[in-house]
Design a protein around this motif. Structure first.
Motif, PDB file in Angstrom:
ATOM      1  N   SER A  48      -8.161  -4.298  -3.915  1.00 37.93           N
ATOM      2  CA  SER A  48      -8.565  -3.612  -2.781  1.00 37.93           C
ATOM      3  C   SER A  48     -10.178  -3.805  -2.686  1.00 37.93           C
ATOM      4  O   SER A  48     -10.654  -3.563  -1.399  1.00 37.93           O
TER       5      SER A  48
ATOM      6  N   LEU B 103       0.832  -1.340  -0.088  1.00 41.04           N
ATOM      7  CA  LEU B 103      -0.029   0.127  -0.049  1.00 41.04           C
ATOM      8  C   LEU B 103       0.904   1.271   0.015  1.00 41.04           C
ATOM      9  O   LEU B 103       1.937   1.252   0.883  1.00 41.04           O
TER      10      LEU B 103
ATOM     11  N   ARG C  89      -5.001  -2.156   5.408  1.00 40.15           N
ATOM     12  CA  ARG C  89      -6.071  -3.442   4.622  1.00 40.15           C
ATOM     13  C   ARG C  89      -6.648  -4.030   5.969  1.00 40.15           C
ATOM     14  O   ARG C  89      -5.870  -4.564   6.951  1.00 40.15           O
TER      15      ARG C  89
ATOM     16  N   ASN D 100     -11.629   0.936  -8.859  1.00 42.34           N
ATOM     17  CA  ASN D 100     -11.317  -0.459  -8.678  1.00 42.34           C
ATOM     18  C   ASN D 100     -10.340  -0.934  -9.914  1.00 42.34           C
ATOM     19  O   ASN D 100      -9.389  -1.688  -9.786  1.00 42.34           O
TER      20      ASN D 100
ATOM     21  N   ASN E  70      -7.290   0.094  -8.824  1.00 38.15           N
ATOM     22  CA  ASN E  70      -6.806  -0.556  -7.518  1.00 38.15           C
ATOM     23  C   ASN E  70      -6.328   0.325  -6.446  1.00 38.15           C
ATOM     24  O   ASN E  70      -5.272   0.503  -5.774  1.00 38.15           O
TER      25      ASN E  70
ATOM     26  N   ILE F 199     -10.500  -0.906   2.966  1.00 36.45           N
ATOM     27  CA  ILE F 199      -9.335  -0.123   3.100  1.00 36.45           C
ATOM     28  C   ILE F 199      -9.664   1.302   4.005  1.00 36.45           C
ATOM     29  O   ILE F 199     -10.471   1.611   3.940  1.00 36.45           O
TER      30      ILE F 199
ATOM     31  N   SER G 198     -13.095   5.002  -4.017  1.00 32.51           N
ATOM     32  CA  SER G 198     -12.218   4.115  -4.548  1.00 32.51           C
ATOM     33  C   SER G 198     -12.322   3.831  -6.018  1.00 32.51           C
ATOM     34  O   SER G 198     -13.547   3.975  -6.626  1.00 32.51           O
TER      35      SER G 198
ATOM     36  N   CYS H  29      -2.916   4.413   5.157  1.00 28.17           N
ATOM     37  CA  CYS H  29      -3.964   3.579   4.542  1.00 28.17           C
ATOM     38  C   CYS H  29      -3.390   2.062   4.655  1.00 28.17           C
ATOM     39  O   CYS H  29      -2.205   1.825   5.054  1.00 28.17           O
TER      40      CYS H  29
ATOM     41  N   TYR I 123     -11.197  -6.319   0.038  1.00 29.97           N
ATOM     42  CA  TYR I 123     -11.072  -6.041   1.186  1.00 29.97           C
ATOM     43  C   TYR I 123     -11.571  -4.624   1.703  1.00 29.97           C
ATOM     44  O   TYR I 123     -11.960  -4.057   0.985  1.00 29.97           O
TER      45      TYR I 123
ATOM     46  N   ALA J 158      -2.935   0.375  -4.197  1.00 29.81           N
ATOM     47  CA  ALA J 158      -2.749  -0.927  -3.500  1.00 29.81           C
ATOM     48  C   ALA J 158      -2.091  -1.994  -4.695  1.00 29.81           C
ATOM     49  O   ALA J 158      -2.459  -1.920  -5.962  1.00 29.81           O
TER      50      ALA J 158
END
Length: 120
Positions: free
Chosen positions: A29, A4, A96, A72, A75, A34, A70, A94, A32, A24
């Motif tokens: 990510s 991260l 996880r 995706n 990531n 974050i 976020s 940050c 999970y 990430a």
């Protein structure tokens, strides 16, 4: 390898804005939670915000001022910080976790942190 990496910190005047990024790698990510945490020297690390598929959470101290999001495809998780106050000054990390309801001990990977300084 799970990593991260935070970026986007800096010096800003009170009332200004900053946007932090948490890139990430080594995992998705989206699978999970974050979380963003912050720490001032001599004080405990404080949870600021968290995002997962199910929910987004904010500490009372930042509600209405900070927005977590976020991307995706990249990531990457972001923390948009508006209406900054001097008390937001801290190192921001940050990390996880299995979910946004996880306790601190379940955050298993952390970034190196990025300094945010807000001048009055």
């Amino acid at each position: 390898e799970v990593q991260l990496v935070e970026s986007g910190g800096g010096l800003e005047q009170a009332g200004g804005s900053l946007k932090l990024s948490c890139a990430a790698s080594g995992f998705s990510s989206d699978d999970y939670a974050i979380g963003w945490w912050r720490q001032v020297p001599g004080k405990e690390r404080e949870g600021v915000s968290c995002i997962s598929r199910r929910e987004t959470l904010y500490a009372d101290s930042v509600k209405g001022r900070f927005t977590i999001s976020s991307d995706n495809a990249k990531n990457t998780v972001y923390l948009q910080m508006n209406s900054l106050k001097p008390e937001d000054t801290a190192v921001y990390y940050c990390a996880r976790a299995p979910s946004c309801r996880s306790t601190y001990i379940l955050y298993d990977y952390w970034g190196q942190g990025t300094q945010v300084t807000v001048s009055s």
